[in-house]
Design a protein around this motif. Structure first.
Motif, PDB file in Angstrom:
ATOM      1  N   ASP A 191      10.826  -3.513  15.095  1.00 16.42           N
ATOM      2  CA  ASP A 191      12.118  -2.815  15.097  1.00 16.42           C
ATOM      3  C   ASP A 191      13.302  -3.778  15.132  1.00 16.42           C
ATOM      4  O   ASP A 191      14.010  -3.924  16.131  1.00 16.42           O
ATOM      5  N   TYR A 192      13.517  -4.418  14.005  1.00 18.68           N
ATOM      6  CA  TYR A 192      14.567  -5.423  13.860  1.00 18.68           C
ATOM      7  C   TYR A 192      15.917  -4.780  13.547  1.00 18.68           C
ATOM      8  O   TYR A 192      15.976  -3.659  13.025  1.00 18.68           O
ATOM      9  N   PRO A 193      17.014  -5.514  13.796  1.00 13.49           N
ATOM     10  CA  PRO A 193      18.327  -5.019  13.386  1.00 13.49           C
ATOM     11  C   PRO A 193      18.393  -4.838  11.869  1.00 13.49           C
ATOM     12  O   PRO A 193      17.821  -5.629  11.120  1.00 13.49           O
TER      13      PRO A 193
ATOM     14  N   GLU B  67       0.839  -1.192   0.000  1.00 11.95           N
ATOM     15  CA  GLU B  67       0.000   0.000   0.000  1.00 11.95           C
ATOM     16  C   GLU B  67       0.876   1.244   0.000  1.00 11.95           C
ATOM     17  O   GLU B  67       1.754   1.397   0.867  1.00 11.95           O
ATOM     18  N   ALA B  68       0.642   2.120  -0.978  1.00 11.34           N
ATOM     19  CA  ALA B  68       1.393   3.379  -1.048  1.00 11.34           C
ATOM     20  C   ALA B  68       0.883   4.351   0.013  1.00 11.34           C
ATOM     21  O   ALA B  68      -0.261   4.278   0.459  1.00 11.34           O
ATOM     22  N   TYR B  69       1.777   5.235   0.419  1.00 13.54           N
ATOM     23  CA  TYR B  69       1.465   6.315   1.356  1.00 13.54           C
ATOM     24  C   TYR B  69       1.090   5.803   2.748  1.00 13.54           C
ATOM     25  O   TYR B  69       0.228   6.369   3.427  1.00 13.54           O
ATOM     26  N   THR B  70       1.754   4.732   3.163  1.00  9.78           N
ATOM     27  CA  THR B  70       1.623   4.268   4.545  1.00  9.78           C
ATOM     28  C   THR B  70       2.957   3.676   4.971  1.00  9.78           C
ATOM     29  O   THR B  70       3.931   3.701   4.208  1.00  9.78           O
ATOM     30  N   ASP B  71       3.027   3.177   6.213  1.00  8.54           N
ATOM     31  CA  ASP B  71       4.276   2.611   6.737  1.00  8.54           C
ATOM     32  C   ASP B  71       3.956   1.362   7.540  1.00  8.54           C
ATOM     33  O   ASP B  71       2.859   0.820   7.441  1.00  8.54           O
ATOM     34  N   TYR B  72       4.937   0.888   8.341  1.00 11.69           N
ATOM     35  CA  TYR B  72       4.696  -0.367   9.046  1.00 11.69           C
ATOM     36  C   TYR B  72       3.646  -0.234  10.137  1.00 11.69           C
ATOM     37  O   TYR B  72       3.000  -1.217  10.499  1.00 11.69           O
TER      38      TYR B  72
ATOM     39  N   PHE C 133       7.222  -4.461   6.424  1.00 10.28           N
ATOM     40  CA  PHE C 133       8.206  -3.380   6.472  1.00 10.28           C
ATOM     41  C   PHE C 133       7.545  -2.041   6.159  1.00 10.28           C
ATOM     42  O   PHE C 133       6.517  -1.990   5.486  1.00 10.28           O
ATOM     43  N   THR C 134       8.199  -0.980   6.612  1.00  9.22           N
ATOM     44  CA  THR C 134       8.133   0.276   5.882  1.00  9.22           C
ATOM     45  C   THR C 134       9.156   0.083   4.768  1.00  9.22           C
ATOM     46  O   THR C 134      10.351  -0.084   5.034  1.00  9.22           O
TER      47      THR C 134
ATOM     48  N   GLN D   7      15.180   2.241   7.426  1.00  8.23           N
ATOM     49  CA  GLN D   7      15.717   2.447   8.772  1.00  8.23           C
ATOM     50  C   GLN D   7      14.799   3.334   9.604  1.00  8.23           C
ATOM     51  O   GLN D   7      14.098   4.193   9.087  1.00  8.23           O
ATOM     52  N   LYS D   8      14.846   3.103  10.933  1.00 11.15           N
ATOM     53  CA  LYS D   8      14.094   3.961  11.839  1.00 11.15           C
ATOM     54  C   LYS D   8      14.761   5.330  11.918  1.00 11.15           C
ATOM     55  O   LYS D   8      15.990   5.432  11.950  1.00 11.15           O
ATOM     56  N   ARG D   9      13.955   6.365  11.963  1.00 11.97           N
ATOM     57  CA  ARG D   9      14.509   7.715  12.020  1.00 11.97           C
ATOM     58  C   ARG D   9      15.246   7.969  13.328  1.00 11.97           C
ATOM     59  O   ARG D   9      16.265   8.643  13.379  1.00 11.97           O
TER      60      ARG D   9
END
Length: 505
Positions: A380-382, A272-277, A415-416, A391-393
């Motif tokens: 939040d995996y390695p 889905e576009a325009y979303t995240d995990y 994922f994001t 990556q997480k901000r």
């Protein structure tokens, strides 16, 4: 004929073969092409009272599952794919010739078409009084004995059709699996997602860390791979402007077979576009609740004697915290020697040549995975474990990824999605370095996918869900083999060769 007897040691086979030949001599086609029925057996049972009252002649068909001769009358049960129903034949109704034919030539396992009227026996069983019958198909092999059925587990898997015939709950298991898939499609379609199909044969495999199966295309003179995931092609569609897409299909991974793994398996992948995990977490929770309620009629589930309920929000636990809670140690800064020392101390089997991130994954699988009974998002995996995730901000050592666990099994992975083409290339190159150092599951650099990504992909969330494991839970099946109609098995010849090899040793 001697070869045939060796192949079919049962006298029953020879008897049925003789009957088949005799039928043909009599000018009777034992496998007629035409059949006419008024309704399936479950509909006959549902409408019994109405049809009995009218006295209509009804024509149905099915396989003879039992046959009880009583002089000049006989009771039998026929079964189709929907139900089982009793039939009753009388000498003075079907006539002497037909009754003798039935007695001599109709065996348990045969398919027949029967016509007659409905009545209830003295014991109240709904029954069809036969006026006419026709043989539709003559099997040469007998069905398993009624009371013992199929006791051999290997035979149940190799001859699933017999297992389904003798154990109706087996067929129900696969009907429930079909409902699962239908409810999944209904949910996604109603939420604006479009179902698509992407290639199974691929010039470059990718989208997961796994070994592929390979084949060769003669006309194109090129090596091809059976896909290990649908991810990279579905992302191309996001790039192409299809903002919500999904695919339900087969993936193939050249790995071992065990309780939760089959080299050919079915998975959902949705993008889905325009979303995240976070958006994928909400979607996954809503989707799973919908599937469970549609297939089971409740959000409460019992699997292998353990109850869970999907009504509360699913737990959410960070990856490193989940490991620390089960081991009492923070491995987020551990080096290779510390990881190996711990694995050995805990008697966990592992390959010392594995890269560090794989050693961490071994600890997670051994110490954490099996304890996650309630639906739980591990988040939040390695970075090293997720080459396709963003990556997480707040902490670039981690990625925005979650896996959903339920009853100790991974059910979904999301994922994001990484949409930076420069960073994606760097990670692919890093994977190729790992492959050069001996990691067979490291991902391949896909230049065509990178070219697509360089044309621009919007912020996107993606999620994959394992259909087979979900079916295991919803049908209360202990092993994945019980929810795959024809699971992958060694051939009998392989077993014979290996047994002979062992004898020679």
């Amino acid at each position: 004929m001697s070869d045939r007897k060796e192949q079919h040691p049962s006298d029953e086979y020879s008897i049925r073969l003789e009957k088949l030949e005799r039928l043909r001599e009599l000018g009777i086609d034992p496998y007629p092409a035409r059949v006419q029925v008024d309704m399936p057996l479950h509909e006959l049972r549902r409408n019994f009272s109405v049809l009995e009252g009218r006295g209509d002649v009804i024509t149905v068909a099915g396989r003879v599952m039992s046959k009880r001769m009583h002089g000049k009358s006989s009771f039998a049960h026929i079964q189709d794919g929907s139900d089982k129903f009793q039939i009753y034949l009388k000498f003075d109704i079907v006539g002497e010739e037909q009754y003798k034919f039935y007695k001599k030539y109709i065996d348990v396992g045969d398919f027949v078409q029967v016509s007659g009227t409905l009545f209830k026996t003295r014991t109240g069983e709904e029954t069809l009084l036969v006026e006419k019958f026709v043989l539709l198909a003559k099997p040469l092999r007998p069905l398993p004995e009624k009371w013992h059925g199929l006791a051999d587990e290997d035979k149940k898997l190799r001859q699933r059709y017999l297992d389904m015939l003798m154990n109706p709950q087996v067929a129900e298991r696969f009907i429930k699996r079909a409902k699962l898939l239908r409810s999944m499609r209904d949910f996604l379609d109603k939420h604006g997602f479009v179902e698509v199909e992407t290639p199974i044969l691929q010039p470059i495999y990718g989208g997961a860390n796994a070994r592929p199966f390979s084949t060769y295309h003669n006309a194109l003179d090129m090596k091809l791979f059976l896909r290990i995931a649908t991810e990279l092609y579905l992302k191309r569609l996001i790039i192409g402007g299809m903002d919500r897409v999904y695919e339900i299909g087969k993936n193939f991974r050249n790995e071992g077979i065990d309780r939760m793994h089959n080299p050919e398996f079915t998975a959902l992948e949705v993008y889905e576009a325009y979303t995240d995990y976070d958006g994928m977490m909400k979607l996954t929770q809503a989707l799973l609740r919908h599937i469970v309620e549609e297939t089971s009629g409740s959000l409460s589930v019992t699997y292998q004697g353990i109850d869970t309920n999907l009504a509360p929000d699913f737990k959410k636990v960070p990856f490193w915290r989940a490991i620390a809670e089960r081991t009492g140690r923070d491995f987020s800064t551990a080096d290779r020697s510390e990881l190996i020392e711990y694995l050995k101390a805990e008697n966990i089997e592992f390959d010392e040549n594995l890269p560090e991130y794989s050693l961490v994954d071994e600890i997670f699988k051994e110490k954490v995975e099996g304890t996650l009974i309630e639906p739980t998002f591990i988040v939040d995996y390695p970075l090293e474990l997720s080459p396709l995730a963003k990556q997480k901000r707040e902490n670039t050592a981690l990625v925005e990824r979650f896996e959903l666990f339920w009853y100790g099994m991974e059910i979904a992975n999301a994922f994001t999605e990484l949409n930076d083409p420069v960073e994606q290339r760097r990670r692919f190159e890093e994977q190729m370095e790992r492959r050069a150092k001996g990691d067979p599951e490291a991902q391949i650099l896909d230049e065509d996918f990178l070219t697509a990504l360089e044309h621009g992909m919007p912020p996107t969330g993606g999620m994959g869900m394992g259909i087979d494991r979900l079916a295991m839970i919803l049908t209360d099946s202990y092993t994945i083999r019980d929810v795959i109609i024809f699971p992958q098995l060694r051939t009998k010849m392989q077993n014979v060769i290996e047994d002979n090899d062992e004898d020679e040793k």
